[in-house]
Enzyme design. Structure first.
Site: not given
Length: 386
Positions: A315, A334, A286, A148
């Protein structure tokens, strides 16, 4: 029989499956560096373009795993000592997690996972795994490298343009029935002619640079591994030997570096003080690369003209996280790497890794992070054991 514990984000609030906007997705066979896309030997347990990254989607893994006698447990509850994750972890042979909804495999959790042999990231980025502890316990760590990368690179380009053109406030004015053009353009600029720099020019960083070249911007980069002279000439890149050198001259800065102790809070008050007033910062790498409160201060003071990203710490981010309400931001959950197109590839790569693991074939080196007690493959070039 093995037990596979898979931690995925919850289903859509409107129900699963969703009504899809398109009937198919383009077929991608390879990546820019020549690497082929994931190629499992068995049949996929989903149709490419379907939502498989959530709990009900199960990454399409159930048909393969159950046909081979394995047990699959799919959950979203991952945090806290009473979580489903902690309940099932001692019996897990394999843990699958995603960067978007990470099940943090700390050293303490790894010490309790006596049967764990494989920690697999469905996507890119294994910093939610304590790699040193995994190596010490002989656990293989793997991820679906490059699956990705372009998904994230496209998200970066979107965020760059959204910030520089100040798209989001203008869109909100239109939504509310307004026509306040002066307000819409009071913070809107052209990207053309600006200086854009990326910290780390690996798979994603380089893809971003390639996509921004047609915008006639001046391109800069820092990376501990300098790109080839041919690539530098092709993109007319300016190389910097430190991040500090680069941020002093750039109008837009993109973070793509991995997270490890030496990069944690790289962007703090001291780094922001080096930047031009009115710099834009993009972070899809990050959240802990940035000092949370220093980002807020930089936006409030005007040192930063805008901040956009989709990575947070922890997260999922708590509802009162200050990045949700700070000015001039374009934050998203995210999701940059979990487009339906990206999911098709990282789910297929997860199946490929599981096939190799259970059928005792070597896992592709580009997918390996830790193997046989040390960093391996991509991990050896991207991470540090600390």
């Amino acid at each position: 029989m093995a037990m596979i514990l898979c931690v995925l984000y919850p289903d859509p609030t409107t129900g699963y499956p969703p009504k899809y906007a398109r009937d198919d997705i383009p077929v991608i066979t390879g990546y820019a560096n020549g690497q082929t896309v994931p190629s499992p030997q068995g049949k996929l347990g989903f149709i490419p373009g379907e939502l498989v990254g959530c709990v009900s989607g199960e990454l399409g893994l159930r048909p393969y795993l159950e046909a081979n006698g394995h047990e699959l447990i799919v959950i979203s509850d991952k945090d806290g000592s009473n979580s489903e994750f902690d309940h099932h972890l001692p019996d897990a042979d394999v843990v699958i997690s995603q960067p978007f909804w990470p099940a943090y495999l700390t050293a303490d959790r790894i010490s309790k996972a006596k049967k764990l042999k494989l920690a697999l990231t469905a996507g890119i980025g294994s910093d939610h795994v304590d790699l040193k502890a995994a190596a010490e316990h002989g656990i293989t760590v793997a991820e679906v490298t490059f699956s990705n990368s372009v998904s994230v690179a496209e998200h970066v380009v979107m965020m760059v343009l959204s910030l520089v053109r100040d798209y989001l406030p203008a869109h909100e004015i239109a939504n509310k029935g307004g026509w306040d053009i002066a307000d819409c353009v009071s913070r809107s600029y052209d990207l053309e002619g600006m200086h854009f720099g990326t910290i780390a020019a690996g798979r994603i960083g380089l893809a971003v640079l390639r996509r921004l070249k047609p915008f006639d911007v001046h391109l800069h980069y820092y990376d501990p591994h300098r790109l080839s002279a041919d690539v530098e000439r092709e993109l007319n890149l300016t190389y910097h030997d430190t991040p500090q050198s680069m941020v002093k001259v750039c109008d837009v800065i993109n973070l793509q570096t991995p997270l490890y102790p030496s990069t944690e809070h790289m962007f703090d008050d001291k780094m922001f003080a080096l930047m031009k007033r009115g710099t834009y910062l993009i972070n899809t790498a990050r959240g802990k690369l940035c000092d949370r409160d220093a980002v807020v201060r930089a936006l409030e003071s005007g040192r930063l003209a805008g901040y956009a990203g989709d990575v947070w710490f922890p997260q999922p981010a708590p509802a009162d996280h200050p990045w949700r309400t700070m000015p001039h931001q374009g934050m998203t959950p995210h999701m940059s790497g979990t487009s339906l197109s990206g999911q098709a590839r990282y789910a297929a790569g997860t199946l490929e890794i599981l096939e190799d693991f259970f059928e005792k074939r070597p896992i592709r080196p580009e997918y390996l992070i830790v193997d046989a007690g040390s960093l391996a493959g991509t991990g050896a070039a991207s991470y540090k054991l600390a």
